[in-house]
Design a protein around this motif. Sequence first.
Motif, PDB file in Angstrom:
ATOM      1  N   ASP A  67       2.045   0.943   3.691  1.00 47.14           N
ATOM      2  CA  ASP A  67       3.127   0.053   3.850  1.00 47.14           C
ATOM      3  C   ASP A  67       2.629  -1.430   4.003  1.00 47.14           C
ATOM      4  O   ASP A  67       3.269  -2.430   4.461  1.00 47.14           O
ATOM      5  N   ALA A  68       1.134  -1.458   4.143  1.00 46.20           N
ATOM      6  CA  ALA A  68       0.774  -2.880   4.400  1.00 46.20           C
ATOM      7  C   ALA A  68       0.871  -3.688   3.197  1.00 46.20           C
ATOM      8  O   ALA A  68       1.002  -3.280   2.113  1.00 46.20           O
TER       9      ALA A  68
ATOM     10  N   GLY B 204      -6.340 -10.416   0.223  1.00 46.02           N
ATOM     11  CA  GLY B 204      -5.925  -9.314   1.332  1.00 46.02           C
ATOM     12  C   GLY B 204      -6.706  -8.136   0.934  1.00 46.02           C
ATOM     13  O   GLY B 204      -7.009  -7.798   0.091  1.00 46.02           O
ATOM     14  N   GLU B 205      -6.622  -7.364   2.073  1.00 48.04           N
ATOM     15  CA  GLU B 205      -7.078  -6.066   2.065  1.00 48.04           C
ATOM     16  C   GLU B 205      -5.941  -4.881   2.547  1.00 48.04           C
ATOM     17  O   GLU B 205      -5.360  -5.211   3.607  1.00 48.04           O
TER      18      GLU B 205
ATOM     19  N   ALA C 120       0.969  -1.423   0.033  1.00 42.43           N
ATOM     20  CA  ALA C 120      -0.159  -0.061   0.043  1.00 42.43           C
ATOM     21  C   ALA C 120       0.777   1.242  -0.062  1.00 42.43           C
ATOM     22  O   ALA C 120       1.683   1.342   0.671  1.00 42.43           O
ATOM     23  N   ASP C 121       0.667   2.017  -0.867  1.00 45.52           N
ATOM     24  CA  ASP C 121       1.229   3.246  -0.896  1.00 45.52           C
ATOM     25  C   ASP C 121       0.265   4.469  -0.899  1.00 45.52           C
ATOM     26  O   ASP C 121      -0.454   4.807  -1.901  1.00 45.52           O
TER      27      ASP C 121
ATOM     28  N   PRO D 160      -2.922   1.797  -4.173  1.00 47.31           N
ATOM     29  CA  PRO D 160      -3.253   2.730  -3.265  1.00 47.31           C
ATOM     30  C   PRO D 160      -3.767   2.138  -1.799  1.00 47.31           C
ATOM     31  O   PRO D 160      -4.403   0.934  -2.119  1.00 47.31           O
ATOM     32  N   CYS D 161      -4.034   2.793  -0.843  1.00 46.71           N
ATOM     33  CA  CYS D 161      -4.624   2.314   0.282  1.00 46.71           C
ATOM     34  C   CYS D 161      -6.075   2.232  -0.116  1.00 46.71           C
ATOM     35  O   CYS D 161      -6.695   3.061  -0.594  1.00 46.71           O
ATOM     36  N   GLY D 162      -6.448   1.222   0.591  1.00 48.84           N
ATOM     37  CA  GLY D 162      -8.046   0.879   0.336  1.00 48.84           C
ATOM     38  C   GLY D 162      -8.335  -0.277  -0.909  1.00 48.84           C
ATOM     39  O   GLY D 162      -9.238  -0.718  -1.162  1.00 48.84           O
TER      40      GLY D 162
END
Length: 342
Positions: free
Chosen positions: A111-112, A105-106, A48-49, A90-92
Amino acid sequence: MFLDSVTIEVRGGRGGSGAEAFRREKGVPRGGPSGGDGGRGGDVRLVADPGLTTLSDFRYKRHYRAERGMHGEGSNRTGRSGRDLELRVPCGTIAFDDASGVAVGELLEADAAVVVALGGRGGRGNASFTSATRQAPRRWEAGGEGEERKVRLELKLLADVGLVGEPNAGKSTLLARISHARPKIADYPFTTLTPNLGVAELPGYRSFVVADIPGIIEGAHEGKGLGHRFLRHIERTRALVILLPVDGPDPAETLAGLLDELERYAALHAPGLADLPYAVAFSKMDLHAPGNDPPAVAAPDAWDIYRISAVTGEGLGGLLEGCWRQLAASPAATAASDREEP
């Protein structure tokens, strides 16, 4: 270009093969097996960025493969493992296995990461097959293939407040007035073709993220119009603001229709959406004739009713403060903003 759904093909790197080798040492007449193991293949990971807001990076390239592992070598040297391939999203973003539809995954926070394709194992060299009865094995293993799959990526933007309304309700104008976002604004319906995000800033170093989605029309939950495609982007919001333009024909009917579409969409796709707190805001108050009764509508479930003008700024302070109080009182449904100076 805004892209919130895409299918890509990913493949983990193949593992390196083990080596068949024999050492030759002084004083060891027969030597011995010394073939090293192969290296493991790299994984394909999504990371995630927070700097990204769309999946457009995947628009033209759909095939991704991680690096393969190196083969083993003599003198019991293990091959180097392949490097992981990191794909920034993107985040989300939610990743689904395209064949089964199961969520892999979500990624909600910066950084997740989630692995969507595992690399293959490294093969064993002949040194690993030595035993009391087999002193000079010539057996070795080939490296394993990496995992291969089609992954469907879906983006649900992370925002605190979602703006909901029919086409030309003034959502984009409001977002542009309260934030630095610059959505397209025009005097015809369906000007907004993609969701927009903006950060509303309040005194005291307070801020929250606002999402504007394309206008919702009757039947949106069944796929009509543009708003249906982007309703997923308000699923993770913590509050809604429903805009009713004062120059509309029947505010009560408009409100009932919007609430009905949200409830129908929630029943089909997102049960939690129906429980989100909402406020009603009469927009375009600069068009309201002075001296006339202020617009009103029955909305017993709304936390408040506001009268605003994004052109003159009328009522915007009260709306933003009301949203802030509602966000402060509600559970933190996203990791988005709720920021205050320590």
